[in-house]
Design a protein around this motif. Structure first.
Motif, PDB file in Angstrom:
ATOM      1  N   ALA A 155      -0.552   2.833   3.109  1.00  0.00           N
ATOM      2  CA  ALA A 155      -1.932   2.455   3.425  1.00  0.00           C
ATOM      3  C   ALA A 155      -2.242   2.701   4.893  1.00  0.00           C
ATOM      4  O   ALA A 155      -3.299   3.256   5.226  1.00  0.00           O
ATOM      5  CB  ALA A 155      -2.177   0.986   3.066  1.00  0.00           C
ATOM      6  N   MET A 156      -1.325   2.321   5.789  1.00  0.00           N
ATOM      7  CA  MET A 156      -1.559   2.538   7.214  1.00  0.00           C
ATOM      8  C   MET A 156      -1.708   4.023   7.522  1.00  0.00           C
ATOM      9  O   MET A 156      -2.604   4.418   8.280  1.00  0.00           O
ATOM     10  CB  MET A 156      -0.425   1.921   8.048  1.00  0.00           C
ATOM     11  N   LEU A 157      -0.870   4.844   6.915  1.00  0.00           N
ATOM     12  CA  LEU A 157      -0.937   6.286   7.159  1.00  0.00           C
ATOM     13  C   LEU A 157      -2.256   6.864   6.650  1.00  0.00           C
ATOM     14  O   LEU A 157      -2.920   7.636   7.357  1.00  0.00           O
ATOM     15  CB  LEU A 157       0.255   6.976   6.495  1.00  0.00           C
TER      16      LEU A 157
ATOM     17  N   ARG B  71      13.544  -8.492  -4.107  1.00  0.00           N
ATOM     18  CA  ARG B  71      13.879  -7.275  -3.361  1.00  0.00           C
ATOM     19  C   ARG B  71      12.948  -6.134  -3.735  1.00  0.00           C
ATOM     20  O   ARG B  71      12.474  -5.399  -2.872  1.00  0.00           O
ATOM     21  CB  ARG B  71      15.338  -6.884  -3.602  1.00  0.00           C
ATOM     22  N   MET B  72      12.670  -5.990  -5.018  1.00  0.00           N
ATOM     23  CA  MET B  72      11.770  -4.917  -5.464  1.00  0.00           C
ATOM     24  C   MET B  72      10.350  -5.153  -4.966  1.00  0.00           C
ATOM     25  O   MET B  72       9.685  -4.226  -4.505  1.00  0.00           O
ATOM     26  CB  MET B  72      11.801  -4.796  -6.994  1.00  0.00           C
TER      27      MET B  72
ATOM     28  N   ALA C 207       5.989  -3.611  -1.525  1.00  0.00           N
ATOM     29  CA  ALA C 207       4.905  -4.029  -0.614  1.00  0.00           C
ATOM     30  C   ALA C 207       5.040  -3.337   0.735  1.00  0.00           C
ATOM     31  O   ALA C 207       4.041  -2.866   1.299  1.00  0.00           O
ATOM     32  CB  ALA C 207       4.907  -5.546  -0.439  1.00  0.00           C
ATOM     33  N   GLN C 208       6.263  -3.241   1.257  1.00  0.00           N
ATOM     34  CA  GLN C 208       6.457  -2.592   2.562  1.00  0.00           C
ATOM     35  C   GLN C 208       6.051  -1.127   2.515  1.00  0.00           C
ATOM     36  O   GLN C 208       5.341  -0.652   3.410  1.00  0.00           O
ATOM     37  CB  GLN C 208       7.906  -2.744   3.012  1.00  0.00           C
ATOM     38  N   TRP C 209       6.490  -0.408   1.503  1.00  0.00           N
ATOM     39  CA  TRP C 209       6.148   1.024   1.437  1.00  0.00           C
ATOM     40  C   TRP C 209       4.667   1.230   1.126  1.00  0.00           C
ATOM     41  O   TRP C 209       4.065   2.189   1.603  1.00  0.00           O
ATOM     42  CB  TRP C 209       7.063   1.767   0.476  1.00  0.00           C
TER      43      TRP C 209
ATOM     44  N   LEU D  63      -4.850  -3.332   2.697  1.00  0.00           N
ATOM     45  CA  LEU D  63      -3.745  -3.563   3.628  1.00  0.00           C
ATOM     46  C   LEU D  63      -3.740  -5.007   4.114  1.00  0.00           C
ATOM     47  O   LEU D  63      -2.673  -5.633   4.195  1.00  0.00           O
ATOM     48  CB  LEU D  63      -3.844  -2.599   4.816  1.00  0.00           C
ATOM     49  N   LEU D  64      -4.907  -5.548   4.410  1.00  0.00           N
ATOM     50  CA  LEU D  64      -4.973  -6.955   4.820  1.00  0.00           C
ATOM     51  C   LEU D  64      -4.462  -7.869   3.703  1.00  0.00           C
ATOM     52  O   LEU D  64      -3.747  -8.841   3.965  1.00  0.00           O
ATOM     53  CB  LEU D  64      -6.394  -7.340   5.216  1.00  0.00           C
TER      54      LEU D  64
END
Length: 191
Positions: free
Chosen positions: A100-102, A87-88, A93-95, A152-153
């Motif tokens: 990174a996208m931002l 979960r951690m 990774a999601q955040w 990001l990749l």
């Protein structure tokens, strides 16, 4: 499939945003890397950056929608079979991918506006250059853009491997929830 996320699965809006943006990340990265190899005499020398920037602006808008939607319709809770470490790792990774996208979007904007020109969206209108003329703006933003895109990749690859591990090895509903597939019986030990 409902449009909002539920406690058990992602809704069609979150699912659509996830997959459209995943394809866009891969496509924009591939085109971005390819563009660096173009020389002045290439027929794509000016058109490839035009398309990369325009699609990047669409990506930026979708990212803002996705972040807003995540706030308005929170993601389903992790499955009870997921360990605390899983979960951690997934949350981190999601955040990191969102961050990174931002930053990639912002750095792309800074590259494009370094000389004071706005960024055209498919020739329909121009996003103005609000920040330009900073010392070595294009070079510094370009380095951030490049390295974060590669990062990001890599994170997306780990994210995909984690989803496949849950689907193929753990045989749980993790990937099914994001694909809009029918969920396995939820009475199967929390799976």
């Amino acid at each position: 499939m409902q449009w909002r996320n539920s406690k058990d699965r992602f809704g069609w809006l979150a699912t659509s945003l996830h997959w459209v943006m995943a394809v866009m990340v891969v496509g924009l990265a591939a085109v971005g890397l390819w563009m660096t190899s173009l020389n002045y005499y290439s027929p794509w020398y000016t058109s490839a950056p035009f398309w990369h920037k325009s699609i990047g602006l669409v990506f930026a808008a979708l990212l803002l929608v996705r972040l807003l939607w995540r706030w308005l319709s929170p993601a389903p809770a992790a499955l009870p079979t997921h360990s605390r470490v899983e979960r951690m790792a997934a949350g981190t990774a999601q955040w990191l991918m969102y961050a990174a996208m931002l930053i990639i979007v912002i750095s792309g904007y800074l590259i494009s506006t370094a000389k004071g020109s706005g960024v055209s969206l498919f020739g329909w209108f121009e996003v103005p250059a609000l920040i330009s003329g900073l010392p070595e703006q294009a070079d510094r933003a370009g380095a951030v853009h490049y390295w974060l895109a590669l990062g990001l990749l890599g994170l997306a690859g780990l994210h995909a491997l984690g989803a496949l591990k849950h689907h193929l090895i753990d045989k749980d509903n993790t990937l099914r929830r994001m694909l809009g597939m029918r969920l396995r019986n939820s009475t199967e030990n929390g799976k």
